[in-house]
Write a protein that holds these residues in place. Structure first.
Motif, PDB file in Angstrom:
ATOM      1  N   GLY A  48      36.053   8.912  63.424  1.00 38.60           N
ATOM      2  CA  GLY A  48      37.174   8.081  63.008  1.00 38.60           C
ATOM      3  C   GLY A  48      38.474   8.867  62.924  1.00 38.60           C
ATOM      4  N   TYR A 106      46.541  -0.762  70.525  1.00 38.75           N
ATOM      5  CA  TYR A 106      46.968  -0.264  69.214  1.00 38.75           C
ATOM      6  C   TYR A 106      48.467  -0.373  68.999  1.00 38.75           C
ATOM      7  N   ASP A 113      40.994   3.801  53.556  1.00 39.89           N
ATOM      8  CA  ASP A 113      42.121   4.715  53.735  1.00 39.89           C
ATOM      9  C   ASP A 113      42.419   4.868  55.228  1.00 39.89           C
ATOM     10  N   SER A 114      43.262   5.826  55.563  1.00 41.78           N
ATOM     11  CA  SER A 114      43.685   5.959  56.964  1.00 41.78           C
ATOM     12  C   SER A 114      42.528   6.350  57.877  1.00 41.78           C
ATOM     13  N   LEU A 115      41.545   7.044  57.335  1.00 42.99           N
ATOM     14  CA  LEU A 115      40.360   7.367  58.130  1.00 42.99           C
ATOM     15  C   LEU A 115      39.414   6.178  58.200  1.00 42.99           C
ATOM     16  N   ASP A 117      30.233  -2.232  55.089  1.00 46.99           N
ATOM     17  CA  ASP A 117      29.408  -1.087  55.493  1.00 46.99           C
ATOM     18  C   ASP A 117      30.152   0.239  55.299  1.00 46.99           C
ATOM     19  N   GLU A 126      38.574  -4.358  73.186  1.00 47.90           N
ATOM     20  CA  GLU A 126      39.417  -3.185  72.951  1.00 47.90           C
ATOM     21  C   GLU A 126      40.761  -3.655  72.433  1.00 47.90           C
ATOM     22  N   PHE A 127      41.265  -2.959  71.449  1.00 48.45           N
ATOM     23  CA  PHE A 127      42.560  -3.311  70.878  1.00 48.45           C
ATOM     24  C   PHE A 127      43.678  -2.522  71.552  1.00 48.45           C
ATOM     25  N   GLU A 153      35.562  -3.059  67.428  1.00 48.69           N
ATOM     26  CA  GLU A 153      35.613  -3.045  68.901  1.00 48.69           C
ATOM     27  C   GLU A 153      34.206  -3.010  69.494  1.00 48.69           C
ATOM     28  N   ILE A 154      33.372  -2.151  68.943  1.00 46.05           N
ATOM     29  CA  ILE A 154      32.015  -2.010  69.471  1.00 46.05           C
ATOM     30  C   ILE A 154      31.218  -3.296  69.231  1.00 46.05           C
ATOM     31  N   ARG A 198      32.814   9.550  60.201  1.00 48.35           N
ATOM     32  CA  ARG A 198      34.139   9.810  59.632  1.00 48.35           C
ATOM     33  C   ARG A 198      34.920  10.788  60.517  1.00 48.35           C
ATOM     34  N   ARG A 246      35.226   6.742  71.513  1.00 50.74           N
ATOM     35  CA  ARG A 246      34.740   5.388  71.224  1.00 50.74           C
ATOM     36  C   ARG A 246      33.332   5.216  71.779  1.00 50.74           C
ATOM     37  N   TYR A 305      30.896   7.088  69.654  1.00 49.57           N
ATOM     38  CA  TYR A 305      30.702   6.346  68.408  1.00 49.57           C
ATOM     39  C   TYR A 305      29.698   5.223  68.628  1.00 49.57           C
ATOM     40  N   ARG A 327      44.757   7.550  68.637  1.00 50.30           N
ATOM     41  CA  ARG A 327      45.265   6.171  68.619  1.00 50.30           C
ATOM     42  C   ARG A 327      46.730   6.132  68.249  1.00 50.30           C
ATOM     43  N   VAL A 366      44.176  12.852  57.732  1.00 55.60           N
ATOM     44  CA  VAL A 366      43.375  12.969  58.956  1.00 55.60           C
ATOM     45  C   VAL A 366      43.237  14.429  59.368  1.00 55.60           C
ATOM     46  N   SER A 371      40.315   3.621  60.719  1.00 54.59           N
ATOM     47  CA  SER A 371      39.984   4.039  62.080  1.00 54.59           C
ATOM     48  C   SER A 371      38.528   3.722  62.392  1.00 54.59           C
ATOM     49  N   GLN A 372      37.660   3.974  61.430  1.00 55.96           N
ATOM     50  CA  GLN A 372      36.244   3.630  61.615  1.00 55.96           C
ATOM     51  C   GLN A 372      36.070   2.120  61.736  1.00 55.96           C
ATOM     52  N   LEU A 413      39.674   9.587  66.457  1.00 59.95           N
ATOM     53  CA  LEU A 413      40.205   8.345  67.027  1.00 59.95           C
ATOM     54  C   LEU A 413      41.571   8.025  66.440  1.00 59.95           C
ATOM     55  N   ALA A 414      41.747   8.313  65.163  1.00 59.80           N
ATOM     56  CA  ALA A 414      43.028   8.023  64.513  1.00 59.80           C
ATOM     57  C   ALA A 414      44.166   8.843  65.121  1.00 59.80           C
ATOM     58  N   LEU A 438      38.216  -0.134  62.783  1.00 65.58           N
ATOM     59  CA  LEU A 438      38.711  -0.621  64.075  1.00 65.58           C
ATOM     60  C   LEU A 438      37.710  -0.367  65.183  1.00 65.58           C
ATOM     61  N   VAL A 439      37.190   0.845  65.263  1.00 66.40           N
ATOM     62  CA  VAL A 439      36.294   1.154  66.380  1.00 66.40           C
ATOM     63  C   VAL A 439      34.965   0.408  66.229  1.00 66.40           C
ATOM     64  N   GLU A 440      34.521   0.220  65.000  1.00 61.71           N
ATOM     65  CA  GLU A 440      33.249  -0.497  64.835  1.00 61.71           C
ATOM     66  C   GLU A 440      33.412  -1.980  65.169  1.00 61.71           C
TER      67      GLU A 440
END
Lengths: 84, 323
Positions: free
Chosen positions: B277, A60, A39-41, A18, A57-58, A51-52, B274, B247, B250, B284, B203, A44-45, B280-281, A47-49
């Motif tokens: 994200g 980190y 990528d690094s962003l 997705d 919850e992780f 989790e949801i 994005r 979170r 989101y 985090r 970021v 992040s998406q 959050l990065a 991981l949170v998706e």
């Protein structure tokens, strides 16, 4: 209920598909994270998706600092091991 | 109460933070879109999370942390960067005798908040903190939640940042009554000194796209700049609260993805995720933290806040009467 590695991997593949807009059927567990366009962003998406989606919850601090060279299967295993 | 725009005085210095145009990039995003993932009150800052809290509980707890021990009866409140007015609304619900002035640099937030507060003892001003001016000792309490990040620019030198922050604290201290307090909540940079000036990562570049002209301070910059004017009363450093709040936003956005896409389009929704994200990065990884701090006006300092102006004389008279 803590998800097992298989469920984590399946969820991860769905969400990576997705976020990256890669066809789900084209993703393989041994694909490397950086090579599927995460990528690094994006991570992040992802991981949170995850989790949801799995209502977890992780911790980190328990996740590897550099996941770019992990395979998706290795990332899923690391995620399972970092659930609070 | 008067609700018309303040006639901005021309600042005697160059604006040090985000311009109105830069603020509009994010905060003039349709309120209808924000309303799909924020609380009904439109709280747009970190909540203070306790076990079992829902999002709205966390925002109420956050405000309570700042107002601990404060007598809200007849309180005159200044909200600097008031957004859509959530904190003002929460204060007035607790204390109907309170009155408030909110400042925001976003035209859409001004329209929204003025509609919300029609008939309330609230004045919403379309102004930056630099252009606004109030009679000295106008307020019992000032809050600034999630706006301080816009008070310095990424490319500013440290000396320029500190000068701007110092002017902010000096002016706010002048607007506070003796014993008045400032509650400040801001993201803060938590990076090695060698990385503080560059801030050039994927970021931070993404966040520059969302919040152009913005740069969070460090804890040390806040403490140093405020020290001549304000004493520290309480503080807390808790990045996990912003992590959890984002979170939650989101998750709420995902739940209402169809409605969000109808308002801001498919690409707009992808950009929103994005942005989430990216924030959050940085929380985090510990590059950003959340600072909450309560400070109290130091007595006997030579406050040089500008003299009374006409624009808010009605408000000032009202607060004097209620004292």
């Amino acid at each position: 209920v803590t998800p097992d590695s298989q469920r984590m991997l399946a969820t991860l593949l769905d969400i990576v598909a997705d976020v990256t807009e890669v066809e789900r059927a084209d993703l393989r567990p041994n694909d490397v994270v950086s090579q599927v366009g995460i990528d690094s962003l994006g991570i992040s998406q992802v991981l949170v998706e995850v989790e949801i989606e799995l209502a977890v919850e992780f911790d980190y601090d328990q996740l590897p600092d550099d996941w770019s060279e992990l395979t998706l299967e290795e990332l899923a295993q690391a995620m399972v091991g970092s659930i609070f | 109460m008067r609700c018309e725009d303040i006639e901005p005085s021309v600042p005697s210095w160059d604006p040090t933070g985000s311009s109105a145009a830069e603020i509009s990039v994010h905060y003039d995003f349709p309120a209808a879109a924000f309303g799909l993932f924020l609380t009904p009150e439109m709280d747009y800052c970190a909540g203070l999370w306790r076990t079992g809290d829902e999002l709205s509980d966390a925002h109420a707890a956050n405000l309570s942390w700042f107002l601990d021990g404060v007598d809200l009866t007849g309180l005159s409140l200044l909200d600097i960067g008031c957004g859509w007015g959530s904190a003002i609304k929460r204060v007035l619900r607790r204390s109907p005798s309170a009155r408030a002035v909110g400042l925001t640099f976003s035209a859409q937030q001004v329209d929204y908040a003025r509609t919300q507060f029609a008939g309330w003892p609230v004045t919403i001003l379309h102004s930056s903190w630099e252009a606004a001016d109030f009679p000295r000792s106008s307020f019992d309490y000032a809050i600034c939640f999630g706006a301080f990040e816009h008070f310095a620019r990424r490319e500013s030198s440290k000396s320029d940042r500190m000068a701007g922050y110092g002017r902010f604290f000096e002016r706010v201290a002048g607007w506070l009554r003796p014993g008045g307090r400032l509650g400040l909540q801001t993201a803060v940079l938590s990076l090695p000194a060698t990385e503080l000036e560059d801030l050039d990562t994927p970021v931070t570049r993404e966040l520059e796209f969302v919040f152009p002209g913005a740069r969070p301070p460090t804890v040390g910059e806040v403490e140093t700049a405020a020290a001549p004017w304000l004493d520290l009363v309480a503080h807390q450093l808790e990045g996990a609260d912003y992590l959890r709040t984002y979170r939650c936003w989101y998750a709420r956005a995902m739940e209402r993805s169809s409605e969000l896409e109808a308002v801001i389009g498919k690409q707009g929704f992808a950009d929103l995720k994005r942005y989430f994200g990216a924030v959050l990065a940085v929380f985090r990884t510990g590059q950003w933290q959340l600072l909450r701090v309560v400070m109290q006006r130091i007595e006997g300092t030579d406050l040089t806040s500008a003299d009374d102006v006409d624009a808010l004389s009605t408000f000032a008279a009202g607060t004097e009467e209620s004292a």
